[in-house]
Design a protein around this motif. Structure first.
Motif, PDB file in Angstrom:
ATOM      1  N   ALA A  52       5.429   1.966 -11.968  1.00  0.00           N
ATOM      2  CA  ALA A  52       4.976   3.043 -12.852  1.00  0.00           C
ATOM      3  C   ALA A  52       4.211   4.130 -12.110  1.00  0.00           C
ATOM      4  CB  ALA A  52       4.125   2.472 -13.981  1.00  0.00           C
ATOM      5  N   GLN A  53       3.628   3.818 -10.969  1.00  0.00           N
ATOM      6  CA  GLN A  53       2.873   4.821 -10.212  1.00  0.00           C
ATOM      7  C   GLN A  53       3.767   5.797  -9.458  1.00  0.00           C
ATOM      8  OE1 GLN A  53       0.746   3.206  -6.709  1.00  0.00           O
ATOM      9  NE2 GLN A  53       1.876   1.311  -7.105  1.00  0.00           N
ATOM     10  N   PHE A  54       5.072   5.531  -9.422  1.00  0.00           N
ATOM     11  CA  PHE A  54       6.017   6.365  -8.676  1.00  0.00           C
ATOM     12  C   PHE A  54       6.952   7.113  -9.625  1.00  0.00           C
ATOM     13  CE2 PHE A  54       5.058   2.599  -6.074  1.00  0.00           C
ATOM     14  CZ  PHE A  54       4.488   3.214  -4.965  1.00  0.00           C
ATOM     15  N   VAL A  55       7.383   8.291  -9.207  1.00  0.00           N
ATOM     16  CA  VAL A  55       8.401   9.036  -9.940  1.00  0.00           C
ATOM     17  C   VAL A  55       9.752   8.344  -9.768  1.00  0.00           C
ATOM     18  CG1 VAL A  55       9.656  11.235 -10.050  1.00  0.00           C
ATOM     19  CG2 VAL A  55       7.185  11.221  -9.628  1.00  0.00           C
ATOM     20  N   ARG A  56       9.964   7.824  -8.556  1.00  0.00           N
ATOM     21  CA  ARG A  56      11.257   7.241  -8.218  1.00  0.00           C
ATOM     22  C   ARG A  56      11.057   6.070  -7.265  1.00  0.00           C
ATOM     23  NH1 ARG A  56      15.535  11.540  -6.342  1.00  0.00           N
ATOM     24  NH2 ARG A  56      15.651  11.769  -8.596  1.00  0.00           N
ATOM     25  N   CYS A  57      11.932   5.095  -7.373  1.00  0.00           N
ATOM     26  CA  CYS A  57      12.003   3.990  -6.420  1.00  0.00           C
ATOM     27  C   CYS A  57      13.437   3.938  -5.917  1.00  0.00           C
ATOM     28  CB  CYS A  57      11.628   2.674  -7.090  1.00  0.00           C
ATOM     29  SG  CYS A  57      11.851   1.223  -6.028  1.00  0.00           S
ATOM     30  N   VAL A  58      13.595   3.815  -4.605  1.00  0.00           N
ATOM     31  CA  VAL A  58      14.931   3.758  -4.000  1.00  0.00           C
ATOM     32  C   VAL A  58      15.057   2.429  -3.265  1.00  0.00           C
ATOM     33  CG1 VAL A  58      16.537   4.848  -2.398  1.00  0.00           C
ATOM     34  CG2 VAL A  58      14.951   6.267  -3.730  1.00  0.00           C
ATOM     35  N   SER A  59      15.949   1.586  -3.749  1.00  0.00           N
ATOM     36  CA  SER A  59      16.214   0.295  -3.128  1.00  0.00           C
ATOM     37  C   SER A  59      17.488   0.432  -2.296  1.00  0.00           C
ATOM     38  CB  SER A  59      16.392  -0.776  -4.210  1.00  0.00           C
ATOM     39  OG  SER A  59      16.751  -2.009  -3.631  1.00  0.00           O
ATOM     40  N   ILE A  60      17.357   0.236  -0.989  1.00  0.00           N
ATOM     41  CA  ILE A  60      18.498   0.355  -0.082  1.00  0.00           C
ATOM     42  C   ILE A  60      18.805  -1.037   0.435  1.00  0.00           C
ATOM     43  CG2 ILE A  60      19.392   1.435   2.010  1.00  0.00           C
ATOM     44  CD1 ILE A  60      17.221   3.615   1.642  1.00  0.00           C
ATOM     45  N   ASP A 110       0.804  -1.207   0.000  1.00  0.00           N
ATOM     46  CA  ASP A 110       0.000   0.000   0.000  1.00  0.00           C
ATOM     47  C   ASP A 110       0.845   1.269   0.000  1.00  0.00           C
ATOM     48  OD1 ASP A 110       0.820  -0.794   2.588  1.00  0.00           O
ATOM     49  OD2 ASP A 110      -0.653   0.504   3.519  1.00  0.00           O
ATOM     50  N   ALA A 111       0.291   2.285  -0.612  1.00  0.00           N
ATOM     51  CA  ALA A 111       0.867   3.634  -0.595  1.00  0.00           C
ATOM     52  C   ALA A 111      -0.301   4.609  -0.626  1.00  0.00           C
ATOM     53  CB  ALA A 111       1.808   3.847  -1.774  1.00  0.00           C
ATOM     54  N   PRO A 112      -1.136   4.595   0.422  1.00  0.00           N
ATOM     55  CA  PRO A 112      -2.358   5.393   0.422  1.00  0.00           C
ATOM     56  C   PRO A 112      -2.137   6.893   0.530  1.00  0.00           C
ATOM     57  CG  PRO A 112      -2.063   4.382   2.565  1.00  0.00           C
ATOM     58  CD  PRO A 112      -0.986   3.833   1.662  1.00  0.00           C
ATOM     59  N   ASN A 113      -0.896   7.298   0.702  1.00  0.00           N
ATOM     60  CA  ASN A 113      -0.605   8.726   0.784  1.00  0.00           C
ATOM     61  C   ASN A 113      -0.322   9.335  -0.587  1.00  0.00           C
ATOM     62  OD1 ASN A 113       1.897   7.478   0.471  1.00  0.00           O
ATOM     63  ND2 ASN A 113       2.975   8.936   1.773  1.00  0.00           N
ATOM     64  N   GLY A 114      -0.437   8.557  -1.652  1.00  0.00           N
ATOM     65  CA  GLY A 114      -0.151   9.078  -2.988  1.00  0.00           C
ATOM     66  C   GLY A 114       1.333   9.338  -3.178  1.00  0.00           C
ATOM     67  N   ALA A 115       2.155   8.457  -2.655  1.00  0.00           N
ATOM     68  CA  ALA A 115       3.609   8.633  -2.664  1.00  0.00           C
ATOM     69  C   ALA A 115       4.166   8.823  -4.072  1.00  0.00           C
ATOM     70  CB  ALA A 115       4.287   7.436  -1.999  1.00  0.00           C
ATOM     71  N   ASP A 116       5.140   9.720  -4.150  1.00  0.00           N
ATOM     72  CA  ASP A 116       5.898   9.932  -5.380  1.00  0.00           C
ATOM     73  C   ASP A 116       7.111   9.016  -5.426  1.00  0.00           C
ATOM     74  OD1 ASP A 116       4.504  12.481  -6.375  1.00  0.00           O
ATOM     75  OD2 ASP A 116       5.074  13.010  -4.323  1.00  0.00           O
ATOM     76  N   VAL A 117       7.617   8.673  -4.235  1.00  0.00           N
ATOM     77  CA  VAL A 117       8.838   7.870  -4.126  1.00  0.00           C
ATOM     78  C   VAL A 117       8.556   6.648  -3.260  1.00  0.00           C
ATOM     79  CG1 VAL A 117      11.268   7.852  -3.428  1.00  0.00           C
ATOM     80  CG2 VAL A 117      10.240   9.962  -4.284  1.00  0.00           C
ATOM     81  N   LEU A 118       8.975   5.495  -3.750  1.00  0.00           N
ATOM     82  CA  LEU A 118       8.876   4.253  -2.996  1.00  0.00           C
ATOM     83  C   LEU A 118      10.275   3.862  -2.529  1.00  0.00           C
ATOM     84  CD1 LEU A 118       7.394   1.668  -2.038  1.00  0.00           C
ATOM     85  CD2 LEU A 118       7.901   0.701  -4.312  1.00  0.00           C
ATOM     86  N   PHE A 119      10.430   3.695  -1.230  1.00  0.00           N
ATOM     87  CA  PHE A 119      11.679   3.195  -0.661  1.00  0.00           C
ATOM     88  C   PHE A 119      11.488   1.731  -0.325  1.00  0.00           C
ATOM     89  CE2 PHE A 119      12.105   7.685  -0.018  1.00  0.00           C
ATOM     90  CZ  PHE A 119      13.472   7.934  -0.097  1.00  0.00           C
ATOM     91  N   LEU A 120      12.393   0.886  -0.774  1.00  0.00           N
ATOM     92  CA  LEU A 120      12.384  -0.541  -0.458  1.00  0.00           C
ATOM     93  C   LEU A 120      13.549  -0.807   0.485  1.00  0.00           C
ATOM     94  CD1 LEU A 120      11.842  -1.945  -4.060  1.00  0.00           C
ATOM     95  CD2 LEU A 120      10.114  -1.659  -2.267  1.00  0.00           C
ATOM     96  N   VAL A 121      13.231  -1.277   1.690  1.00  0.00           N
ATOM     97  CA  VAL A 121      14.272  -1.494   2.697  1.00  0.00           C
ATOM     98  C   VAL A 121      14.099  -2.856   3.356  1.00  0.00           C
ATOM     99  CG1 VAL A 121      14.467   1.001   3.133  1.00  0.00           C
ATOM    100  CG2 VAL A 121      13.015  -0.403   4.610  1.00  0.00           C
ATOM    101  N   ASP A 122      15.186  -3.365   3.885  1.00  0.00           N
ATOM    102  CA  ASP A 122      15.142  -4.569   4.708  1.00  0.00           C
ATOM    103  C   ASP A 122      14.489  -5.749   3.996  1.00  0.00           C
ATOM    104  OD1 ASP A 122      15.786  -5.746   7.234  1.00  0.00           O
ATOM    105  OD2 ASP A 122      13.655  -5.687   7.753  1.00  0.00           O
TER     106      ASP A 122
END
Length: 150
Positions: free
Chosen positions: A101-109, A79-91
């Motif tokens: 496609a729904q995000f401007v950016r995805c950050v995989s840490i 879920d991203a009910p806040n209308g996120a522009d960026v998705l962070f993938l952690v842990d």
């Protein structure tokens, strides 16, 4: 296409790196969703983001009412009910390249000291490139600054 950034942790841990990246996200006027690998990790990050630095505040929630009003949403689901522009993938959290496609950016840490995490990051790199997303790889220098490697 979504821009996908890979941050390879070698000199710092997630708790040291994530708040700064979230601050930069908010400075751009973007909202963020942070997807963690477990509910326990979400709860730990929730507590950490309230206390990580005395002179800073990162508004966020890990549930509750009005999620659409939260600049940062912490979750262990898709879920991203806040209308996120960026998705962070952690842990160890994952995402299908088509869902980005729904995000401007995805950050995989990912933790460079964990062989399984490195292998998962490599597989995700290959998948996002094959899906046509722009991918960049960042590694910390000996001084602790992020340097683009690929």
């Amino acid at each position: 296409m979504t821009e996908v950034l890979f941050y390879h942790l070698e000199r710092a841990n997630l708790e040291a790196v994530l708040p700064g990246l979230l601050e930069k996200t908010l400075e751009r006027g973007w909202k963020a969703a942070v997807r963690a690998g477990s509910r326990a990790r979400v709860e730990a990050l929730d507590g950490h983001l309230w206390t990580y630095r005395d002179d800073s505040f990162l508004p966020h929630a890990a549930g509750g009412d009005a999620p659409e009003r939260q600049p940062i949403w912490l979750t262990d689901g898709e879920d991203a009910p806040n209308g996120a522009d960026v998705l962070f993938l952690v842990d160890g959290a994952r995402a299908e390249p088509a869902s980005l496609a729904q995000f401007v950016r995805c950050v995989s840490i990912f933790d460079g000291r964990d062989e399984a995490a490195v292998a998962e990051a490599r597989a995700f790199w290959k998948a996002v490139r094959e899906a046509g997303h722009d991918a960049t790889y960042w590694r910390q220098s000996e001084r602790g600054r992020w340097e683009k490697q690929a």
